[in-house]
Design a protein around this motif. Structure first.
Motif, PDB file in Angstrom:
ATOM      1  N   VAL A   5       0.878  -1.124   0.074  1.00 39.43           N
ATOM      2  CA  VAL A   5      -0.032   0.182   0.018  1.00 39.43           C
ATOM      3  C   VAL A   5       0.771   1.207  -0.153  1.00 39.43           C
ATOM      4  O   VAL A   5       1.698   1.380   0.834  1.00 39.43           O
ATOM      5  N   ALA A   6       0.796   2.200  -1.021  1.00 38.10           N
ATOM      6  CA  ALA A   6       1.700   3.290  -1.102  1.00 38.10           C
ATOM      7  C   ALA A   6       0.773   4.705  -0.953  1.00 38.10           C
ATOM      8  O   ALA A   6       0.063   4.829  -1.943  1.00 38.10           O
ATOM      9  N   ASN A   7       1.071   5.027   0.062  1.00 40.56           N
ATOM     10  CA  ASN A   7       0.737   6.587   0.173  1.00 40.56           C
ATOM     11  C   ASN A   7      -1.075   6.706   0.046  1.00 40.56           C
ATOM     12  O   ASN A   7      -1.314   7.611  -0.866  1.00 40.56           O
ATOM     13  N   VAL A   8      -1.762   5.777   0.688  1.00 39.43           N
ATOM     14  CA  VAL A   8      -3.139   5.738   0.262  1.00 39.43           C
ATOM     15  C   VAL A   8      -3.688   6.825   1.056  1.00 39.43           C
ATOM     16  O   VAL A   8      -3.713   7.089   2.173  1.00 39.43           O
ATOM     17  N   THR A   9      -4.707   7.752   0.476  1.00 37.08           N
ATOM     18  CA  THR A   9      -5.525   8.407   1.248  1.00 37.08           C
ATOM     19  C   THR A   9      -7.118   8.191   0.747  1.00 37.08           C
ATOM     20  O   THR A   9      -7.242   7.831  -0.341  1.00 37.08           O
ATOM     21  N   LYS A  10      -7.893   8.013   1.915  1.00 37.84           N
ATOM     22  CA  LYS A  10      -9.399   7.931   1.784  1.00 37.84           C
ATOM     23  C   LYS A  10     -10.095   8.979   2.539  1.00 37.84           C
ATOM     24  O   LYS A  10      -9.832   8.831   3.751  1.00 37.84           O
ATOM     25  N   ARG A  11     -10.814   9.547   1.961  1.00 44.02           N
ATOM     26  CA  ARG A  11     -11.641  10.460   2.673  1.00 44.02           C
ATOM     27  C   ARG A  11     -13.195  10.081   2.552  1.00 44.02           C
ATOM     28  O   ARG A  11     -13.752   9.457   1.351  1.00 44.02           O
ATOM     29  N   PHE A  12     -14.024  10.258   3.409  1.00 44.75           N
ATOM     30  CA  PHE A  12     -15.462  10.139   3.341  1.00 44.75           C
ATOM     31  C   PHE A  12     -16.060  11.494   3.917  1.00 44.75           C
ATOM     32  O   PHE A  12     -16.262  11.857   5.093  1.00 44.75           O
ATOM     33  N   GLY A  13     -16.478  12.401   2.720  1.00 42.74           N
ATOM     34  CA  GLY A  13     -16.707  13.570   3.171  1.00 42.74           C
ATOM     35  C   GLY A  13     -15.738  14.589   3.555  1.00 42.74           C
ATOM     36  O   GLY A  13     -14.388  14.434   3.246  1.00 42.74           O
ATOM     37  N   ASP A  14     -15.952  14.997   4.764  1.00 40.21           N
ATOM     38  CA  ASP A  14     -14.595  15.833   5.483  1.00 40.21           C
ATOM     39  C   ASP A  14     -13.943  15.108   6.360  1.00 40.21           C
ATOM     40  O   ASP A  14     -12.892  15.378   6.851  1.00 40.21           O
ATOM     41  N   PHE A  15     -14.196  13.748   6.620  1.00 35.12           N
ATOM     42  CA  PHE A  15     -13.529  13.014   7.108  1.00 35.12           C
ATOM     43  C   PHE A  15     -12.289  12.335   6.698  1.00 35.12           C
ATOM     44  O   PHE A  15     -12.750  11.456   5.623  1.00 35.12           O
ATOM     45  N   ALA A  16     -11.410  12.436   7.063  1.00 35.10           N
ATOM     46  CA  ALA A  16     -10.075  11.415   6.346  1.00 35.10           C
ATOM     47  C   ALA A  16      -9.796  10.175   7.113  1.00 35.10           C
ATOM     48  O   ALA A  16      -9.347  10.217   8.252  1.00 35.10           O
ATOM     49  N   ALA A  17     -10.209   9.140   6.630  1.00 30.34           N
ATOM     50  CA  ALA A  17     -10.207   7.832   7.029  1.00 30.34           C
ATOM     51  C   ALA A  17      -8.803   7.338   7.132  1.00 30.34           C
ATOM     52  O   ALA A  17      -8.306   6.572   7.872  1.00 30.34           O
ATOM     53  N   LEU A  18      -8.082   7.826   5.977  1.00 25.04           N
ATOM     54  CA  LEU A  18      -6.702   7.248   5.833  1.00 25.04           C
ATOM     55  C   LEU A  18      -5.706   8.498   5.439  1.00 25.04           C
ATOM     56  O   LEU A  18      -6.354   9.077   4.298  1.00 25.04           O
ATOM     57  N   LYS A  19      -4.680   8.369   6.024  1.00 24.17           N
ATOM     58  CA  LYS A  19      -3.946   9.895   5.471  1.00 24.17           C
ATOM     59  C   LYS A  19      -2.439   9.213   5.006  1.00 24.17           C
ATOM     60  O   LYS A  19      -1.660   9.091   5.912  1.00 24.17           O
ATOM     61  N   GLU A  20      -2.355   9.165   3.837  1.00 18.93           N
ATOM     62  CA  GLU A  20      -0.948   8.888   3.018  1.00 18.93           C
ATOM     63  C   GLU A  20      -0.231   7.586   3.874  1.00 18.93           C
ATOM     64  O   GLU A  20       0.814   7.630   4.115  1.00 18.93           O
ATOM     65  N   VAL A  21      -1.149   6.554   3.689  1.00 15.53           N
ATOM     66  CA  VAL A  21      -0.655   5.350   4.550  1.00 15.53           C
ATOM     67  C   VAL A  21       0.098   4.540   3.787  1.00 15.53           C
ATOM     68  O   VAL A  21      -0.431   4.077   2.251  1.00 15.53           O
ATOM     69  N   SER A  22       1.102   4.014   4.212  1.00  9.49           N
ATOM     70  CA  SER A  22       2.049   2.981   3.294  1.00  9.49           C
ATOM     71  C   SER A  22       2.237   1.783   4.177  1.00  9.49           C
ATOM     72  O   SER A  22       2.716   2.228   5.331  1.00  9.49           O
ATOM     73  N   LEU A  23       2.254   0.720   3.523  1.00  6.19           N
ATOM     74  CA  LEU A  23       2.458  -0.685   4.282  1.00  6.19           C
ATOM     75  C   LEU A  23       2.777  -1.719   3.326  1.00  6.19           C
ATOM     76  O   LEU A  23       2.289  -1.938   2.082  1.00  6.19           O
ATOM     77  N   ARG A  24       3.814  -2.503   3.819  1.00  6.39           N
ATOM     78  CA  ARG A  24       4.231  -3.674   2.965  1.00  6.39           C
ATOM     79  C   ARG A  24       3.978  -5.055   3.721  1.00  6.39           C
ATOM     80  O   ARG A  24       4.377  -5.032   4.884  1.00  6.39           O
ATOM     81  N   VAL A  25       3.107  -5.843   3.135  1.00  4.75           N
ATOM     82  CA  VAL A  25       2.867  -7.361   3.723  1.00  4.75           C
ATOM     83  C   VAL A  25       3.615  -8.108   3.054  1.00  4.75           C
ATOM     84  O   VAL A  25       3.344  -8.292   1.989  1.00  4.75           O
ATOM     85  N   ASN A  26       4.359  -9.041   3.608  1.00  5.32           N
ATOM     86  CA  ASN A  26       5.358  -9.816   2.696  1.00  5.32           C
ATOM     87  C   ASN A  26       4.309 -11.166   2.572  1.00  5.32           C
ATOM     88  O   ASN A  26       3.510 -11.588   3.316  1.00  5.32           O
ATOM     89  N   ALA A  27       5.065 -11.911   1.402  1.00  7.77           N
ATOM     90  CA  ALA A  27       4.158 -13.083   0.937  1.00  7.77           C
ATOM     91  C   ALA A  27       4.016 -14.114   2.164  1.00  7.77           C
ATOM     92  O   ALA A  27       5.225 -14.179   2.795  1.00  7.77           O
TER      93      ALA A  27
END
Length: 358
Positions: A5-27
């Motif tokens: 997951v690279a720099n993911v942002t997700k908003r619902f209206g004025d609410f920022a549920a995710l703010k530039e989230v980055s994460l790696r999950v290995n196999a």
């Protein structure tokens, strides 16, 4: 299959549920997304699944951009908290459903479906339940059927949204041990959401602690518990005693109890929060010569292997102390006993958020 997951942002209206989230999950990893309600953990899981589209950023599976792929193209198995089983179908038909609705050209034969479902029911320890309906099962059994159904389509990634949240405590404990053993057998890349810290620390290979749409810390269960990166992580993982004090680099102390701080601290006092876990407090019935907080016992819970003692200090603060049954018997304390409490290990977080062990 690895997930990134690279720099993911997700908003619902004025609410920022995710703010530039980055994460790696290995196999092959089993990763827990842990945090309070509203921290963004379920939104992140749904973005990985393709059930939510990010406003910015990308999702990669095995290095390939999957951000715009439909959920059916991601080869993801999803297990919901409330099972979502078909009530009019038997256990067998619920597990077989994903195989039966495949396009004709890739649909397994009846014999192959029967073999696959039988194998999965054995895997989730429900071999004799194929003809039963969901209403005839316990909550734990229904959750295992939901997991078998998710695995039937041979997903590359398994996602679980608070899979045991609707179950009672004892069943949850049994199922999380079972999930750990199952993962060791199938090794499918798995991500599960939970607000239960014990669940995350017991089951996961790595824990992702989330807060207010951001990742606070990623690490092994031991690492995030023993070396919290922020005051939030320290406070969220387990019971803690918190002291709000001004810490001076020359004479650092909690009341009469000195603490160790880094030499590079600037001169002058600074506001700080000092955290001590209950098992890192030593309790005695007399002064030992060590710097201690004096107080009186106001509550004792002796049920279980650890005895929980509540102490009201002379400064009016309530301390939670944990000690062994053997130590408790030797102390012979009761409600109202005068005691001396000595911190064995502390952690200091200053207003700039920097942690310092003590």
């Amino acid at each position: 299959m690895s997930i990134e997951v690279a720099n993911v942002t997700k908003r619902f209206g004025d609410f920022a549920a995710l703010k530039e989230v980055s994460l790696r999950v290995n196999a092959g990893e089993l990763v827990a997304l842990l945090g309070p309600s509203g921290s963004g953990k379920t939104t992140l899981l749904r973005v990985i699944a393709g059930l939510e589209a990010p406003d910015a950023g990308s999702v990669l599976f095995e290095g390939e951009d999957a951000t715009t792929r439909h959920v059916r193209q991601r080869r993801v198995g999803f297990v919901f908290q409330h099972y979502a089983l078909f009530r009019h179908m038997t256990v067998f038909e619920n597990v077989a459903f994903g195989l039966r609705v495949r396009p004709r050209r890739v649909r397994p034969t009846r014999a192959e479906i029967r073999s696959r479902v039988s194998e999965l029911l054995r895997l989730v320890q429900l071999e004799g339940f194929a003809r039963r309906y969901p209403s005839q099962l316990s909550g734990g059994q229904r959750q295992r059927v939901a997991l078998a159904r998710a695995l039937a389509v041979e997903p590359k990634v398994l996602l679980l949204d608070e899979p045991f949240g609707a179950l009672d405590a004892k069943v949850r404990q049994e199922l999380r041990r079972w999930l750990r053993r199952l993962h060791e057998e199938i090794h499918v890349t798995s991500v599960f959401v939970t607000h239960d810290q014990d669940e995350a620390l017991e089951v996961a290979d790595r824990v992702v602690v989330m807060n207010a749409g951001c990742i606070e810390q990623v690490g092994t269960p031991e690492d995030v518990f023993q070396n919290p990166a922020s005051a939030f992580v320290m406070n969220f993982l387990g019971t803690v005693n918190v002291f709000h004090r001004r810490v001076d680099s020359l004479t650092p102390e909690i009341d009469a109890v000195e603490i160790q701080c880094p030499d590079e601290l600037p001169a002058g006092s600074r506001p700080a929060r000092i955290f001590v876990r209950p098992h890192n407090l030593e309790i005695n019935t007399h002064a030992t010569g060590k710097p201690s907080l004096r107080g009186r016992v106001q509550f004792i819970n002796a049920a279980g292997p650890q005895v929980k003692v509540e102490v009201l200090t002379e400064f009016g603060e309530v301390l939670q102390v944990e000690t062994s049954q053997e130590r408790y018997q030797a102390l012979n304390i009761t409600k109202g006993s005068e005691v001396y409490v000595t911190p064995k290990e502390m952690r200091v977080f200053f207003d700039d958020g920097r942690p310092n062990s003590a």
